[in-house]
Write a protein that holds these residues in place. Structure first.
Motif, short mmCIF file in Angstrom:
data_model
loop_
_atom_site.label_atom_id
_atom_site.label_comp_id
_atom_site.label_asym_id
_atom_site.label_seq_id
_atom_site.Cartn_x
_atom_site.Cartn_y
_atom_site.Cartn_z
N LYS A 188 8.43 59.48 77.11
CA LYS A 188 9.86 59.78 77.13
C LYS A 188 10.19 60.82 76.06
CE LYS A 188 14.38 57.49 76.91
NZ LYS A 188 15.08 56.20 76.69
N GLY A 189 10.94 61.86 76.47
CA GLY A 189 11.32 62.91 75.55
C GLY A 189 10.21 63.89 75.22
N PHE A 190 9.18 63.92 76.04
CA PHE A 190 8.03 64.78 75.75
C PHE A 190 8.43 66.25 75.78
CE2 PHE A 190 4.08 67.04 76.61
CZ PHE A 190 3.20 66.40 75.74
N ASP A 191 7.96 66.99 74.77
CA ASP A 191 8.23 68.43 74.67
C ASP A 191 6.89 69.18 74.61
OD1 ASP A 191 8.99 71.00 74.17
OD2 ASP A 191 10.21 70.55 72.40
N PRO A 192 6.48 69.80 75.70
CA PRO A 192 5.19 70.49 75.72
C PRO A 192 5.12 71.67 74.76
CG PRO A 192 6.45 71.03 77.68
CD PRO A 192 7.19 69.93 77.00
N ASP A 193 6.25 72.20 74.35
CA ASP A 193 6.25 73.34 73.44
C ASP A 193 5.91 72.93 72.00
OD1 ASP A 193 6.95 75.18 75.43
OD2 ASP A 193 9.09 74.74 75.19
N THR A 194 6.12 71.66 71.66
CA THR A 194 5.92 71.23 70.27
C THR A 194 4.91 70.09 70.12
OG1 THR A 194 7.75 69.64 70.39
CG2 THR A 194 8.28 71.89 69.68
N MET A 195 4.54 69.43 71.20
CA MET A 195 3.72 68.23 71.09
C MET A 195 2.27 68.40 71.53
SD MET A 195 6.42 65.29 72.33
CE MET A 195 7.91 64.94 71.38
N LEU A 196 1.84 69.64 71.69
CA LEU A 196 0.47 69.88 72.14
C LEU A 196 -0.37 70.64 71.11
CD1 LEU A 196 1.10 70.73 75.90
CD2 LEU A 196 0.16 68.61 74.96
N SER A 197 0.10 70.70 69.88
CA SER A 197 -0.67 71.40 68.84
C SER A 197 -1.75 70.50 68.24
CB SER A 197 0.26 71.89 67.73
OG SER A 197 0.92 70.80 67.11
N ARG A 198 -1.60 69.19 68.39
CA ARG A 198 -2.59 68.22 67.91
C ARG A 198 -2.78 67.19 69.02
NH1 ARG A 198 -3.10 67.48 62.30
NH2 ARG A 198 -2.81 65.21 62.46
#
Length: 473
Positions: A285-295
């Motif tokens: 819920k609330g997933f943001d692919p722009d900020t949550m895929l760096s790690r």
């Protein structure tokens, strides 16, 4: 994907086929008030985040939580009577003493070296039987099918253990009250379910496979180190639903194609809206692919293809090195070993047996909703070996010489004259990790009966207790 019926790469003792819909496998509609399974799973549930590791530890302190089998002899006797454990005297047991080989007239059967019940599945069934024995006068519920085997689940129903089945992504637990017994299946239960049932005052029997719990530990580590969990699995599968509930941020990829899309987005960016549409049911819920895929850290549904999980791990590792540099890989990618040994061993054994040039065709036995069984069928199809996947002997009609079987991609097909009595045949057979030995024995009995109408069964012979490879790890 290549259809089993289209393969002409090996001689086969069958011919002709036609497809039809199996109405029996459609879920019945529930005359209940339904609520979402992942969020408000029971009355009074909340959507507040729960520390999964702390919650699991706290369950032991309730005095109402059991997570180990008692090895009760009465329960063992009932399992033997019902044919839901390991065979110790039947055909499969006798094959084990003969190098996994059996000859019956013109039929030669070769049993895969690793097949059938894994330790975690047998453990779950045993604990369900022991729960009924320990609580003869209480209401017992399972939060899902205990394992993906129709005959085993039917046996539990006959013992007045109710399986709370879902319709879509909804489930109703409203009839479960204080003092009742709730069994968590081998696939596990979500953090929300564990929390809610802890607070409801029920007796909890947790049969979660230790290999699944190992994946949960991995995901919990991702969360504590602020990594997003990339879960290789099927977003609607009970195990993956449970695993995802232990992660703060996650995205679920079902195959290499989706993993490649994910890695392309990590490297090059892209449309946020397109990403969220593509993974609409497979992100937190609330997933943001722009900020949550760096790690990112990799986890997996334990029943997925081992090779594909490894390929996805290598792809993620390569992607993060390319984007951040090899020297910073550990800051951006986390990999922990979570591939289930039992799943791996059954897949490896299937690869070995389909490479045997003497095999005319394969028979795969296991529940039609069993992910690990579907992958066994998939391996046979990919290798061009004709293969019939059945969930029970009931799919074989002896008089008509027909078999109603499933293909790896889901099509249910009826094949007529699939056996040719009078013609020698060598059959390879295996079974999924949720399949008791008796299911394999019943399938083979029908095969023998088609070849020889006078066949009356295999005389039992005590072959001693079973020691599974899983117990040695």
């Amino acid at each position: 994907m290549q259809s089993t019926m289209m393969s002409g790469q090996r001689p086969a003792a069958f011919s002709g086929s036609k497809a039809r819909l199996d109405k029996a496998v459609r879920p019945a509609k529930l005359a209940r008030v339904l609520v979402p399974t992942v969020r408000a799973v029971v009355a009074g549930a909340t959507e507040a985040e729960v520390d999964g590791r702390a919650l699991r530890r706290s369950l032991n302190q309730t005095g109402r939580y059991v997570r180990q089998p008692r090895n009760d002899p009465i329960s063992q006797q009932k399992m033997d009577e019902h044919g839901v454990g390991y065979s110790t005297s039947g055909l499969v047991a006798q094959m084990r003493t003969q190098g996994n080989l059996w000859k019956e007239g013109e039929i030669t059967v070769k049993l895969a070296k690793a097949y059938g019940y894994c330790w975690g599945v047998e453990r779950a069934v045993r604990m369900a039987y022991e729960a009924r024995q320990a609580h003869p006068d209480k209401k017992l519920f399972v939060t899902n099918e205990i394992i993906h085997n129709p005959e085993v689940n039917q046996r539990l129903k006959e013992m007045d253990i109710e399986i709370v089945e879902a319709e879509g992504d909804q489930k109703d637990y409203s009839k479960i009250g204080t003092g009742d017994v709730v069994i968590f299946p081998a696939f596990g239960a979500t953090v929300q379910e564990l929390s809610d049932f802890k607070n409801r005052g029920v007796q909890m029997v947790d049969t979660t496979c230790p290999w699944v719990a190992k994946v949960w530990n991995s995901v919990d580590t991702h969360t504590r180190r602020s990594f997003t969990s990339v879960i290789h699995g099927k977003y609607s599968h009970e195990e993956t639903v449970a695993t995802a509930s232990f992660a703060s941020n996650y995205v679920i990829v079902k195959d290499m194609k989706e993993a490649q899309y994910l890695c392309d987005f990590i490297l090059n960016g892209g449309s946020r809206e397109e990403f969220l549409t593509k993974f609409a049911k497979a992100v937190s819920k609330g997933f943001d692919p722009d900020t949550m895929l760096s790690r990112v850290g990799l986890a997996n549904q334990t029943t997925m293809l081992k090779d594909e999980t490894e390929q996805i791990g290598k792809l993620l590792e390569k992607t993060m090195m390319q984007k951040y540099g090899p020297e910073k890989l550990n800051e951006h990618f986390l990999l922990m070993e979570t591939i289930c040994d039992a799943t791996q061993e059954r897949q490896d054994a299937l690869y070995e047996i389909v490479a045997d040039p003497e095999i005319d065709f394969m028979v795969v036995v296991g529940g039609f909703n069993s992910s690990n069984t579907s992958h066994l069928q998939e391996i046979a199809e990919h290798k061009g070996v004709p293969s019939f996947w059945v969930d029970s002997a009931a799919r074989i009609d002896v008089e008509k010489n027909t078999i109603l079987h499933k293909l790896a991609h889901g099509e249910l097909r009826e094949t007529t004259n699939w056996l040719t009595p009078g013609k020698a045949v060598t059959i390879g057979i295996t079974s999924g990790a949720s399949t008791p030995d008796r299911a394999v024995e019943e399938v083979l009995h029908k095969v023998f009966k088609i070849y020889n109408p006078d066949f009356s069964g295999i005389a039992p012979k005590d072959c001693g207790p079973v020691v599974t490879p899983d117990e040695e790890h």
